[in-house]
Design an enzyme around this catalytic site. Sequence first.
Site, mmCIF file in Angstrom:
data_model
loop_
_atom_site.group_PDB
_atom_site.id
_atom_site.type_symbol
_atom_site.label_atom_id
_atom_site.label_comp_id
_atom_site.label_asym_id
_atom_site.label_seq_id
_atom_site.Cartn_x
_atom_site.Cartn_y
_atom_site.Cartn_z
ATOM 1 N N THR A 104 -5.284 -1.043 7.187
ATOM 2 C CA THR A 104 -5.442 -2.490 7.267
ATOM 3 C C THR A 104 -6.855 -2.825 7.741
ATOM 4 O O THR A 104 -7.233 -3.986 7.780
ATOM 5 C CB THR A 104 -4.437 -3.077 8.281
ATOM 6 O OG1 THR A 104 -4.498 -2.293 9.480
ATOM 7 C CG2 THR A 104 -3.024 -3.044 7.743
ATOM 8 N N ARG B 187 6.396 -8.200 1.874
ATOM 9 C CA ARG B 187 7.286 -7.808 2.974
ATOM 10 C C ARG B 187 7.852 -9.029 3.673
ATOM 11 O O ARG B 187 9.040 -9.073 4.007
ATOM 12 C CB ARG B 187 6.562 -6.914 3.982
ATOM 13 C CG ARG B 187 7.493 -6.533 5.150
ATOM 14 C CD ARG B 187 6.838 -5.651 6.202
ATOM 15 N NE ARG B 187 6.650 -4.297 5.751
ATOM 16 C CZ ARG B 187 5.485 -3.651 5.810
ATOM 17 N NH1 ARG B 187 4.417 -4.249 6.300
ATOM 18 N NH2 ARG B 187 5.386 -2.424 5.374
ATOM 19 N N ASP C 164 -1.079 7.129 6.475
ATOM 20 C CA ASP C 164 -1.032 5.693 6.712
ATOM 21 C C ASP C 164 -1.872 5.373 7.947
ATOM 22 O O ASP C 164 -2.092 6.244 8.785
ATOM 23 C CB ASP C 164 0.429 5.292 6.953
ATOM 24 C CG ASP C 164 0.691 3.852 6.551
ATOM 25 O OD1 ASP C 164 -0.271 3.133 6.207
ATOM 26 O OD2 ASP C 164 1.869 3.451 6.573
ATOM 27 N N LYS D 144 0.828 -1.216 0.000
ATOM 28 C CA LYS D 144 0.000 0.000 0.000
ATOM 29 C C LYS D 144 0.863 1.268 0.000
ATOM 30 O O LYS D 144 0.657 2.163 -0.812
ATOM 31 C CB LYS D 144 -0.944 0.006 1.230
ATOM 32 C CG LYS D 144 -1.898 -1.184 1.263
ATOM 33 C CD LYS D 144 -2.821 -1.143 2.461
ATOM 34 C CE LYS D 144 -2.104 -1.326 3.792
ATOM 35 N NZ LYS D 144 -1.439 -2.643 3.937
ATOM 36 N N THR D 145 1.814 1.318 0.916
ATOM 37 C CA THR D 145 2.696 2.484 0.993
ATOM 38 C C THR D 145 3.462 2.648 -0.321
ATOM 39 O O THR D 145 3.597 3.753 -0.845
ATOM 40 C CB THR D 145 3.682 2.317 2.177
ATOM 41 O OG1 THR D 145 2.916 2.226 3.377
ATOM 42 C CG2 THR D 145 4.648 3.480 2.269
HETATM 43 N N1 LIG Z 1 4.066 -5.447 -5.803
HETATM 44 C C1 LIG Z 1 5.275 -5.464 -5.235
HETATM 45 N N2 LIG Z 1 6.362 -5.803 -5.967
HETATM 46 C C2 LIG Z 1 7.577 -5.866 -5.379
HETATM 47 N N3 LIG Z 1 7.808 -5.597 -4.075
HETATM 48 C C3 LIG Z 1 6.770 -5.241 -3.319
HETATM 49 C C4 LIG Z 1 5.458 -5.147 -3.845
HETATM 50 N N4 LIG Z 1 4.616 -4.776 -2.865
HETATM 51 C C5 LIG Z 1 5.367 -4.642 -1.764
HETATM 52 N N5 LIG Z 1 6.664 -4.920 -2.028
HETATM 53 C C6 LIG Z 1 7.755 -4.945 -1.054
HETATM 54 O O1 LIG Z 1 7.216 -5.160 0.234
HETATM 55 C C7 LIG Z 1 7.576 -4.110 1.124
HETATM 56 C C8 LIG Z 1 6.354 -3.730 1.924
HETATM 57 O O2 LIG Z 1 5.461 -3.005 1.114
HETATM 58 P P1 LIG Z 1 4.634 -1.767 1.690
HETATM 59 O O3 LIG Z 1 4.215 -0.949 0.537
HETATM 60 O O4 LIG Z 1 5.417 -1.076 2.753
HETATM 61 O O5 LIG Z 1 3.382 -2.551 2.317
HETATM 62 P P2 LIG Z 1 2.150 -1.995 3.169
HETATM 63 O O6 LIG Z 1 2.230 -0.498 3.146
HETATM 64 O O7 LIG Z 1 0.942 -2.524 2.469
HETATM 65 O O8 LIG Z 1 2.301 -2.570 4.538
HETATM 66 C C9 LIG Z 1 8.087 -2.985 0.222
HETATM 67 O O9 LIG Z 1 9.174 -2.344 0.783
HETATM 68 C C10 LIG Z 1 8.532 -3.671 -1.039
HETATM 69 O O10 LIG Z 1 9.899 -3.956 -0.955
HETATM 70 MG MG LIG Z 2 2.535 0.717 4.799
#
Ligand SMILES: Nc1ncnc2c1ncn2[C@@H]1O[C@H](COP(=O)(O)OP(=O)(O)O)[C@@H](O)[C@H]1O
Ligand SMILES: [Mg+2]
Length: 363
Positions: free
Chosen positions: A162, A221, A113, A68-69
């Site tokens: 989430t 992640r 976030d 998401k981030t």
């Molecule tokens: N579609 C994707 N392709 C490659 N790596 C990804 C992808 N989505 C997430 N990641 C990896 O996973 C990590 C966590 O993603 P993040 O965007 O921080 O997740 P969320 O915000 O949903 O918790 C990122 O730093 C990245 O390295």
């Molecule tokens: Mg995040």
Amino acid sequence: MGVNHSNLIPQTTPDDQVLDNALRPKTFGEYVGQNNIKENLRIVIGAAKKRNEPVEHLLFHGPSGLGKTTLAYLVAKELGANIRVTSGTALEKAGDVGSILTGLSDGDILFIDEVHRLNKAVEEVIYPAMENFKLDIVIGKGNSAKTLQIDLPRFTLIAATTKISMLSAPFRSRFGANYRLDFYNQSDIEEIVSRSARLLNVNIEKEAIKEVALASRFTPRVANRLLKRVRDFSQMDPERSSRASGPEGTHDSVASATSYGMDDTYITANTAQKALKMLEIDDKGLEETDRKILLAIVNNFDGGPAGLKSVAASISEEESTIEDVYEPYLMQMGFLARTPKGRVVTSRGFEHLGLKNKKPKLL
Ligand SMILES: Nc1ncnc2c1ncn2[C@@H]1O[C@H](COP(=O)(O)OP(=O)(O)O)[C@@H](O)[C@H]1O
Ligand SMILES: [Mg+2]
């Protein structure tokens, strides 16, 4: 509660944050999977660019670690827009969000976030800001207090959560688009592991990529964290293979390995399996706490239904951690179900634990 070596609650350690940032895709091209979302965002962004208007407010929701981030940053990048990052817990007072909003410029992106953590006072400032780009400020106190309305820049709010269910319906309806991120599939996760290995200069066999991906809860992640832990393990492994001085028989594997960079260790399927075993991660990606949750319901509540509170108390874990970190995947795997009466371990869950389901469940 002992040492927590979970790969699932690591956002707090600086080391893991560095890893997140280092491996975060920098373009939509590098962002693996979630094709519907990417396609839709491309359209939204393209249309806004054409009209020369800011993008509508966007909401990303879904379990932690799915990207998401990353998407928020990618949207900003694609637009060439500035992004201001904050979170629902950081914005405590109406004034906090007020000063952020007035500090933005036209076309800027405000990323919030964990937006479900916003309190009422802050939400009330955000509503009119999202809708009319207006900010009400109260000047003075008591009878002489006056409300002043000021114009805000045309910004775009991108929010991530989430827990979409905790957002009020009116708040949700103020977003132009709402995207649900789903767990990835095995081949997407393999691609992510392979990409990360390349970026980390890690040599890893195809079969080992598969092992790491299988243990990764279909979550990028987690995949990245496991890759790093497996790499660390492999560097400490006395039986480790190396290109320079490896034991006989390694050359074939090296040839078929996805081999990158100058690092002389490479990860074989065997090393990966050993590392995962040491981390107590099973072949379905469950770790100790997952099994504790399932076992608590089986042993203390006859398989359920059991209330979240009771489950949390019986394993000394926080309710929110169980709900946000562990349960989404247990439900995705069909090991656990949430019913109106509480949590229930499914017959698949029993099977995975190697137990017989004592009573037939109405599921
Ligand atoms: N579609 C994707 N392709 C490659 N790596 C990804 C992808 N989505 C997430 N990641 C990896 O996973 C990590 C966590 O993603 P993040 O965007 O921080 O997740 P969320 O915000 O949903 O918790 C990122 O730093 C990245 O390295
Ligand atoms: Mg995040």
